[in-house]
Design an enzyme around this catalytic site. Sequence first.
Site, PDB file in Angstrom:
ATOM      1  N   GLY A  38       1.804 -16.586   3.898  1.00 31.64           N
ATOM      2  CA  GLY A  38       0.952 -15.601   4.504  1.00 31.64           C
ATOM      3  C   GLY A  38      -0.656 -15.784   4.102  1.00 31.64           C
ATOM      4  O   GLY A  38      -1.494 -15.363   4.566  1.00 31.64           O
ATOM      5  N   ASP A  96       0.998  -5.024  -0.776  1.00 33.33           N
ATOM      6  CA  ASP A  96       2.053  -3.715  -0.017  1.00 33.33           C
ATOM      7  C   ASP A  96       2.471  -2.798  -1.549  1.00 33.33           C
ATOM      8  O   ASP A  96       1.859  -2.189  -1.800  1.00 33.33           O
ATOM      9  CB  ASP A  96       2.820  -4.201   0.937  1.00 33.33           C
ATOM     10  CG  ASP A  96       3.390  -3.226   1.824  1.00 33.33           C
ATOM     11  OD1 ASP A  96       3.974  -2.276   1.248  1.00 33.33           O
ATOM     12  OD2 ASP A  96       3.804  -3.402   3.060  1.00 33.33           O
ATOM     13  N   LYS A 124      -2.945  -1.977   0.662  1.00 33.38           N
ATOM     14  CA  LYS A 124      -2.222  -0.866   1.739  1.00 33.38           C
ATOM     15  C   LYS A 124      -2.525   0.558   0.419  1.00 33.38           C
ATOM     16  O   LYS A 124      -2.523   0.368  -0.755  1.00 33.38           O
ATOM     17  CB  LYS A 124      -0.933  -0.918   2.007  1.00 33.38           C
ATOM     18  CG  LYS A 124      -0.729  -1.793   2.922  1.00 33.38           C
ATOM     19  CD  LYS A 124       0.763  -1.884   3.663  1.00 33.38           C
ATOM     20  CE  LYS A 124       0.727  -2.880   4.670  1.00 33.38           C
ATOM     21  NZ  LYS A 124       1.897  -2.873   5.361  1.00 33.38           N
ATOM     22  N   ASP A 153       2.780 -12.179   9.452  1.00 34.74           N
ATOM     23  CA  ASP A 153       3.818 -12.474  10.385  1.00 34.74           C
ATOM     24  C   ASP A 153       4.534 -11.448  10.674  1.00 34.74           C
ATOM     25  O   ASP A 153       4.692 -10.121  10.052  1.00 34.74           O
ATOM     26  CB  ASP A 153       4.438 -13.559  10.107  1.00 34.74           C
ATOM     27  CG  ASP A 153       5.560 -13.169   8.855  1.00 34.74           C
ATOM     28  OD1 ASP A 153       5.301 -12.711   8.131  1.00 34.74           O
ATOM     29  OD2 ASP A 153       6.784 -13.399   9.263  1.00 34.74           O
ATOM     30  N   ARG A 159       1.043 -15.152  13.058  1.00 31.38           N
ATOM     31  CA  ARG A 159       0.041 -15.711  11.746  1.00 31.38           C
ATOM     32  C   ARG A 159      -1.325 -16.208  12.268  1.00 31.38           C
ATOM     33  O   ARG A 159      -2.351 -16.281  11.511  1.00 31.38           O
ATOM     34  CB  ARG A 159       0.700 -16.821  11.066  1.00 31.38           C
ATOM     35  CG  ARG A 159       2.240 -16.370  10.319  1.00 31.38           C
ATOM     36  CD  ARG A 159       2.446 -17.227   9.276  1.00 31.38           C
ATOM     37  NE  ARG A 159       3.813 -17.162   8.663  1.00 31.38           N
ATOM     38  CZ  ARG A 159       4.154 -16.204   7.511  1.00 31.38           C
ATOM     39  NH1 ARG A 159       3.427 -15.383   7.268  1.00 31.38           N
ATOM     40  NH2 ARG A 159       5.414 -16.275   7.414  1.00 31.38           N
TER      41      ARG A 159
HETATM   42  O1  PRP Z   1       3.296  -6.512  -1.887  1.00 32.88           O
HETATM   43  P1  PRP Z   1       4.467  -6.616  -1.586  1.00 32.88           P
HETATM   44  O2  PRP Z   1       5.123  -5.779  -1.048  1.00 32.88           O
HETATM   45  O3  PRP Z   1       5.277  -7.697  -2.614  1.00 32.88           O
HETATM   46  O4  PRP Z   1       4.304  -7.813  -0.444  1.00 32.88           O
HETATM   47  C1  PRP Z   1       3.387  -8.692  -0.218  1.00 32.88           C
HETATM   48  C2  PRP Z   1       4.047 -10.064   0.276  1.00 32.88           C
HETATM   49  O5  PRP Z   1       4.649  -9.862   1.380  1.00 32.88           O
HETATM   50  C3  PRP Z   1       4.411 -10.890   2.163  1.00 32.88           C
HETATM   51  O6  PRP Z   1       5.203 -12.097   1.794  1.00 32.88           O
HETATM   52  P2  PRP Z   1       6.859 -12.489   2.540  1.00 32.88           P
HETATM   53  O7  PRP Z   1       7.715 -12.646   1.545  1.00 32.88           O
HETATM   54  O8  PRP Z   1       6.638 -11.882   3.755  1.00 32.88           O
HETATM   55  O9  PRP Z   1       6.339 -14.180   2.909  1.00 32.88           O
HETATM   56  P3  PRP Z   1       5.103 -15.017   3.597  1.00 32.88           P
HETATM   57  O10 PRP Z   1       4.150 -15.127   2.826  1.00 32.88           O
HETATM   58  O11 PRP Z   1       6.135 -16.109   4.050  1.00 32.88           O
HETATM   59  O12 PRP Z   1       4.906 -14.019   4.870  1.00 32.88           O
HETATM   60  C4  PRP Z   1       2.947 -11.134   1.933  1.00 32.88           C
HETATM   61  O13 PRP Z   1       2.624 -12.348   2.288  1.00 32.88           O
HETATM   62  C5  PRP Z   1       2.967 -11.059   0.400  1.00 32.88           C
HETATM   63  O14 PRP Z   1       3.217 -12.326  -0.310  1.00 32.88           O
HETATM   64  N1  GUN Z   2       3.421  -9.365   8.069  1.00 25.24           N
HETATM   65  C1  GUN Z   2       3.444  -8.533   7.024  1.00 25.24           C
HETATM   66  N2  GUN Z   2       4.116  -8.796   5.929  1.00 25.24           N
HETATM   67  C2  GUN Z   2       4.059  -7.874   5.072  1.00 25.24           C
HETATM   68  N3  GUN Z   2       4.476  -7.738   3.648  1.00 25.24           N
HETATM   69  C3  GUN Z   2       4.203  -6.655   3.065  1.00 25.24           C
HETATM   70  N4  GUN Z   2       3.513  -5.976   3.825  1.00 25.24           N
HETATM   71  C4  GUN Z   2       3.529  -6.562   5.003  1.00 25.24           C
HETATM   72  C5  GUN Z   2       2.780  -6.283   6.253  1.00 25.24           C
HETATM   73  O1  GUN Z   2       2.296  -5.217   6.458  1.00 25.24           O
HETATM   74  N5  GUN Z   2       2.964  -7.079   7.252  1.00 25.24           N
END
Ligand code: PRP
Ligand code: GUN
Length: 168
Positions: A38, A96, A124, A153, A159
């Site tokens: 991400g 988040d 957030k 995503d 993305r």
């Molecule tokens: O604050 P949190 O609740 O921990 O959420 C945040 C994480 O969630 C998503 O990662 P994800 O595991 O979806 O992987 P990605 O980066 O491959 O999308 C995002 O990229 C952050 O790293």
């Molecule tokens: N794509 C996506 N991934 C998340 N991971 C934690 N929060 C989010 C969100 O709002 N969107």
Amino acid sequence: MEILYRSDEIAGRIAAMGAEITEYYRGKELTLVTLMTGGLCFAADLARAIDLPLWIDSLAVASYRGCRSTGELEFRSMLKLDPAGREILILDEVLDSGTTLKCVCDYFGKRGAAGVRTAVMVEKRLPRPNGLAHADWTGFVTGTRYLVGYGLDADELYRNLPHIAALD
Ligand SMILES: O=P(O)(O)OC[C@H]1O[C@H](OP(=O)(O)OP(=O)(O)O)[C@H](O)[C@@H]1O
Ligand SMILES: Nc1nc2[nH]cnc2c(=O)[nH]1
């Protein structure tokens, strides 16, 4: 899908954050660590807005498994550089629950980093009793809707959108 932050608004915040980070780390040796996947777009833009020599590394972790219950991170990919003694700035696109960034900060502390700070594109607006409360640098503060675009995503799609949108 509702666009919340246009690409020009994102670019404006990136420029401002890059300038602040440049001043903060001036005279120090900075290593950026991008959380994949991400953090990809955010890191690519922010790295070029920081006017300092710096190292770039990346890490992929599973945020919703392992860490919360066990305190251990589940790694999908490892670092290339040894973080010991480095000033680490972790880059992620969204704060988040804050679980991911709290676990990753703890990990770098245990690996002997000289300093660990965080920058996110979007934070957030919610309580984070089990996570990192705030990042050191934040692009935008938003509500609790599910976000896509600019690295974010839904089932690995969206993305590459140049803006950040709410999916619902
Ligand atoms: O604050 P949190 O609740 O921990 O959420 C945040 C994480 O969630 C998503 O990662 P994800 O595991 O979806 O992987 P990605 O980066 O491959 O999308 C995002 O990229 C952050 O790293
Ligand atoms: N794509 C996506 N991934 C998340 N991971 C934690 N929060 C989010 C969100 O709002 N969107």
